[in-house]
Design a protein around this motif. Structure first.
Motif, PDB file in Angstrom:
ATOM      1  N   UNK A  45      57.118   3.958  47.922  1.00  0.00           N
ATOM      2  CA  UNK A  45      58.213   3.302  48.869  1.00  0.00           C
ATOM      3  C   UNK A  45      59.372   4.168  48.969  1.00  0.00           C
ATOM      4  N   UNK A  46      60.185   3.704  49.936  1.00  0.00           N
ATOM      5  CA  UNK A  46      61.498   4.198  50.047  1.00  0.00           C
ATOM      6  C   UNK A  46      62.481   3.696  48.902  1.00  0.00           C
ATOM      7  N   UNK A  47      62.257   2.656  48.423  1.00  0.00           N
ATOM      8  CA  UNK A  47      63.057   2.197  47.445  1.00  0.00           C
ATOM      9  C   UNK A  47      62.746   2.916  46.134  1.00  0.00           C
ATOM     10  N   UNK A  48      61.867   3.464  45.635  1.00  0.00           N
ATOM     11  CA  UNK A  48      61.453   4.362  44.654  1.00  0.00           C
ATOM     12  C   UNK A  48      62.752   5.430  44.407  1.00  0.00           C
ATOM     13  N   UNK A  49      63.285   5.923  45.618  1.00  0.00           N
ATOM     14  CA  UNK A  49      64.414   6.859  45.304  1.00  0.00           C
ATOM     15  C   UNK A  49      65.746   6.466  44.550  1.00  0.00           C
ATOM     16  N   UNK A  50      65.780   5.070  44.557  1.00  0.00           N
ATOM     17  CA  UNK A  50      66.967   4.622  43.941  1.00  0.00           C
ATOM     18  C   UNK A  50      66.764   4.541  42.279  1.00  0.00           C
ATOM     19  N   UNK A  51      65.568   4.931  41.889  1.00  0.00           N
ATOM     20  CA  UNK A  51      65.385   5.246  40.522  1.00  0.00           C
ATOM     21  C   UNK A  51      64.845   6.306  39.962  1.00  0.00           C
ATOM     22  N   UNK A  52      64.818   7.292  41.026  1.00  0.00           N
ATOM     23  CA  UNK A  52      64.217   8.685  40.651  1.00  0.00           C
ATOM     24  C   UNK A  52      65.352   9.774  40.825  1.00  0.00           C
ATOM     25  N   UNK A  53      66.510   9.232  41.517  1.00  0.00           N
ATOM     26  CA  UNK A  53      67.565  10.044  41.651  1.00  0.00           C
ATOM     27  C   UNK A  53      68.128  10.950  40.386  1.00  0.00           C
ATOM     28  N   UNK A  54      68.088  12.261  40.149  1.00  0.00           N
ATOM     29  CA  UNK A  54      68.072  12.805  39.022  1.00  0.00           C
ATOM     30  C   UNK A  54      69.549  13.912  39.042  1.00  0.00           C
ATOM     31  N   UNK A  55      69.751  14.450  40.303  1.00  0.00           N
ATOM     32  CA  UNK A  55      70.502  15.576  40.441  1.00  0.00           C
ATOM     33  C   UNK A  55      72.096  15.103  40.876  1.00  0.00           C
ATOM     34  N   UNK A  56      72.877  15.498  40.215  1.00  0.00           N
ATOM     35  CA  UNK A  56      74.240  14.927  40.581  1.00  0.00           C
ATOM     36  C   UNK A  56      74.761  16.033  41.726  1.00  0.00           C
ATOM     37  N   UNK A  57      75.497  15.247  42.727  1.00  0.00           N
ATOM     38  CA  UNK A  57      76.072  16.045  43.888  1.00  0.00           C
ATOM     39  C   UNK A  57      77.296  16.846  43.443  1.00  0.00           C
ATOM     40  N   UNK A  58      77.530  18.072  43.805  1.00  0.00           N
ATOM     41  CA  UNK A  58      78.737  18.851  43.425  1.00  0.00           C
ATOM     42  C   UNK A  58      79.799  18.057  44.756  1.00  0.00           C
ATOM     43  N   UNK A  59      81.185  18.163  44.183  1.00  0.00           N
ATOM     44  CA  UNK A  59      82.109  17.405  44.981  1.00  0.00           C
ATOM     45  C   UNK A  59      82.173  17.910  46.562  1.00  0.00           C
ATOM     46  N   UNK A  60      81.860  19.234  46.731  1.00  0.00           N
ATOM     47  CA  UNK A  60      81.823  19.968  47.978  1.00  0.00           C
ATOM     48  C   UNK A  60      80.383  19.368  48.855  1.00  0.00           C
ATOM     49  N   UNK A  61      79.715  18.838  48.093  1.00  0.00           N
ATOM     50  CA  UNK A  61      78.413  18.696  49.096  1.00  0.00           C
ATOM     51  C   UNK A  61      78.272  17.177  49.476  1.00  0.00           C
ATOM     52  N   UNK A  62      79.295  16.342  49.214  1.00  0.00           N
ATOM     53  CA  UNK A  62      79.333  15.142  49.593  1.00  0.00           C
ATOM     54  C   UNK A  62      80.595  14.904  50.509  1.00  0.00           C
ATOM     55  N   UNK A  63      80.352  14.055  51.732  1.00  0.00           N
ATOM     56  CA  UNK A  63      81.577  13.983  52.526  1.00  0.00           C
ATOM     57  C   UNK A  63      82.562  12.754  51.994  1.00  0.00           C
ATOM     58  N   UNK A  64      82.076  12.178  50.910  1.00  0.00           N
ATOM     59  CA  UNK A  64      83.218  11.234  50.412  1.00  0.00           C
ATOM     60  C   UNK A  64      84.158  12.025  49.740  1.00  0.00           C
TER      61      UNK A  64
END
Length: 464
Positions: A445-464
């Motif tokens: 499923x696509x939704x499985x990604x919501x419970x399998x995300x393990x790697x944090x983004x570094x601050x520079x990798x996110x547009x937020x």
């Protein structure tokens, strides 16, 4: 109720919030009347969420047909706009009838006409069928008149443009359309018309669409809707509109001119308070033109309350309904309640759609003292494996670094609105990232990604 008043409660506006409050109060044994100047059901049922969702579903078939070809189907299809409009109008009439019938079953008196406050306890209604206005008195009054589209005043040629309300009843499908605005209504209608084969341009004065949403969501969706054939013009707005023999010419502030058959403004909505007589009843407005209310939805008049979009707190149909329930509990059951506006999920029925609950990354960085952890993924949905499509899903979790609670979930992709409803339960419950991770995935499923995300983004990798 004493004999002093005709009713215990008089509700102005028979949208989702007004209807719920009227029914609950009448079922509780009080005498209730509700006035509606148009059709029972309000914006959501008549000229908002419901007909718009039908249009979204109708327009998405073209994309589904294209996807089907990758799976070996041969599809020959055409679209009949008048047939769709007829089917849509029949269903809307049915739903409006159900709302009216439920009011009757609850014992609510339905008054068809425009209601105006004459004083804090008196309402004058001009009935649809003509005749002299009739006056009603009530011990308490609830205002639930919702909002209306806003059009820029003073723009030369603005009289040639339409709003979202007219878009539901266009006599024929245009060949070309320009939509002004960058909010969810503008983005949704851009997807609708593009999906139906209309040459669609979206123009917005801001740097990116969906102001107020997470920056990664905004950037991702802007790219995805362009893949669906929508031309997006940012940082620009109209200077004037010119009607010619062949169409409507948009003269833009950057010097561009573009001719289309229809120009639709979706540049925001404002509380519907015009000529309601609020000042005569002692009901104050804020600087944005919304009715001022306290935490329990009471206005500045002692016996008058207001709920829904007319208060401009959180303009969502389910929120108006919950505000109505809280009003009834507070006023008629001696159980003071107010709606909790935190972690309310919302969806944008763009194409692809968006589902969001909780804080954006930027909001979380301002409110979480110890910082935030961000988990983000972009991937091609399995459904498009055979089509050669480069469309991508975005999923993002925003986590309070100190408590490890998931404080924001952001999804752009197929079925995002369905996924976010369930994700909202976890966010509202304050579950931690570890608890999300401990939940076994449903595969594939696509939704499985919501419970399998393990790697944090570094601050520079996110547009937020």
């Amino acid at each position: 109720m004493t004999d002093t008043y005709d009713y215990d409660l008089f509700v102005i506006g028979a949208g989702s919030g007004g209807v719920r409050a009227a029914r609950l109060t009448a079922l509780g044994g009080k005498r209730v009347a509700i006035a509606e100047e148009f059709r029972v059901g309000g914006t959501c049922v008549i000229r908002g969420c419901v007909p718009k969702k039908f249009m979204v579903m109708a327009s998405d078939f073209a994309h589904q047909f294209h996807t089907a070809e990758g799976y070996g189907w041969t599809v020959e299809a055409s679209f009949d706009w008048p047939k769709f409009l007829e089917a849509k109008d029949v269903e809307i009439a049915r739903l409006s009838g159900i709302y009216a019938a439920n009011l009757g079953k609850a014992g609510v008196d339905l008054v068809h006409g425009r209601a105006v406050l004459k004083d804090a306890h008196t309402v004058e209604v001009t009935h649809r069928d003509g005749g002299e206005p009739r006056t009603y008195t009530a011990e308490k009054i609830l205002i639930a008149t919702g909002g209306r589209p806003w059009m820029p005043e003073g723009l030369p040629g603005i009289e040639h443009a339409i709003t979202s309300e007219e878009a539901f009843h266009l006599p024929e499908l245009p060949r070309r359309i320009m939509i002004a605005g960058g909010g969810y209504i503008a983005v949704e209608f851009a997807g609708i018309f593009a999906g139906l084969g209309v040459e669609t341009t979206l123009i917005y004065r801001g740097p990116n669409i969906l102001r107020g949403f997470d920056d990664d969501v905004r950037a991702h969706l802007a790219g995805e809707i362009e893949k669906r054939g929508i031309k997006v013009v940012l940082g620009c707005q109209h200077r004037s509109i010119e009607k010619t023999e062949t169409g409507l010419v948009s003269h833009l502030e950057n010097g561009m001119t573009l001719e289309t058959d229809v120009i639709m403004f979706a540049t925001g909505r404002v509380p519907y308070v015009k000529d309601l007589g609020l000042e005569t009843a002692g009901v104050d407005l804020n600087d944005k033109g919304a009715i001022v209310v306290d935490q329990l939805s009471k206005t500045t008049a002692e016996n008058i309350w207001a709920i829904g979009d007319v208060t401009d707190r959180m303009n969502l149909t389910p929120v108006a309904i919950r505000e109505a329930v809280a009003f009834h509990e507070t006023v008629y059951k001696d159980n003071p309640q107010h709606f909790d506006y935190e972690a309310v999920a919302t969806a944008v029925f763009s194409q692809p759609p968006v589902g969001v609950v909780g804080l954006s990354e930027s909001e979380a960085r301002h409110s979480c003292s110890a910082g935030v952890d961000v988990y983000l993924t972009r991937f091609r949905p399995m459904k498009y494996a055979f089509t050669g499509s480069d469309e991508r899903v975005l999923m993002k979790l925003v986590v309070d670094a100190a408590s490890q609670k998931v404080v924001g979930v952001h999804i752009v992709g197929p079925e995002a609105p369905e996924m976010i409803q369930l994700a909202a339960i976890a966010v509202k419950a304050g579950l931690t990232k570890a608890q999300w991770d401990a939940t076994c995935a449903v595969h594939p499923t696509m939704a499985e990604e919501l419970v399998t995300l393990k790697e944090k983004q570094s601050p520079t990798m996110s547009a937020g």
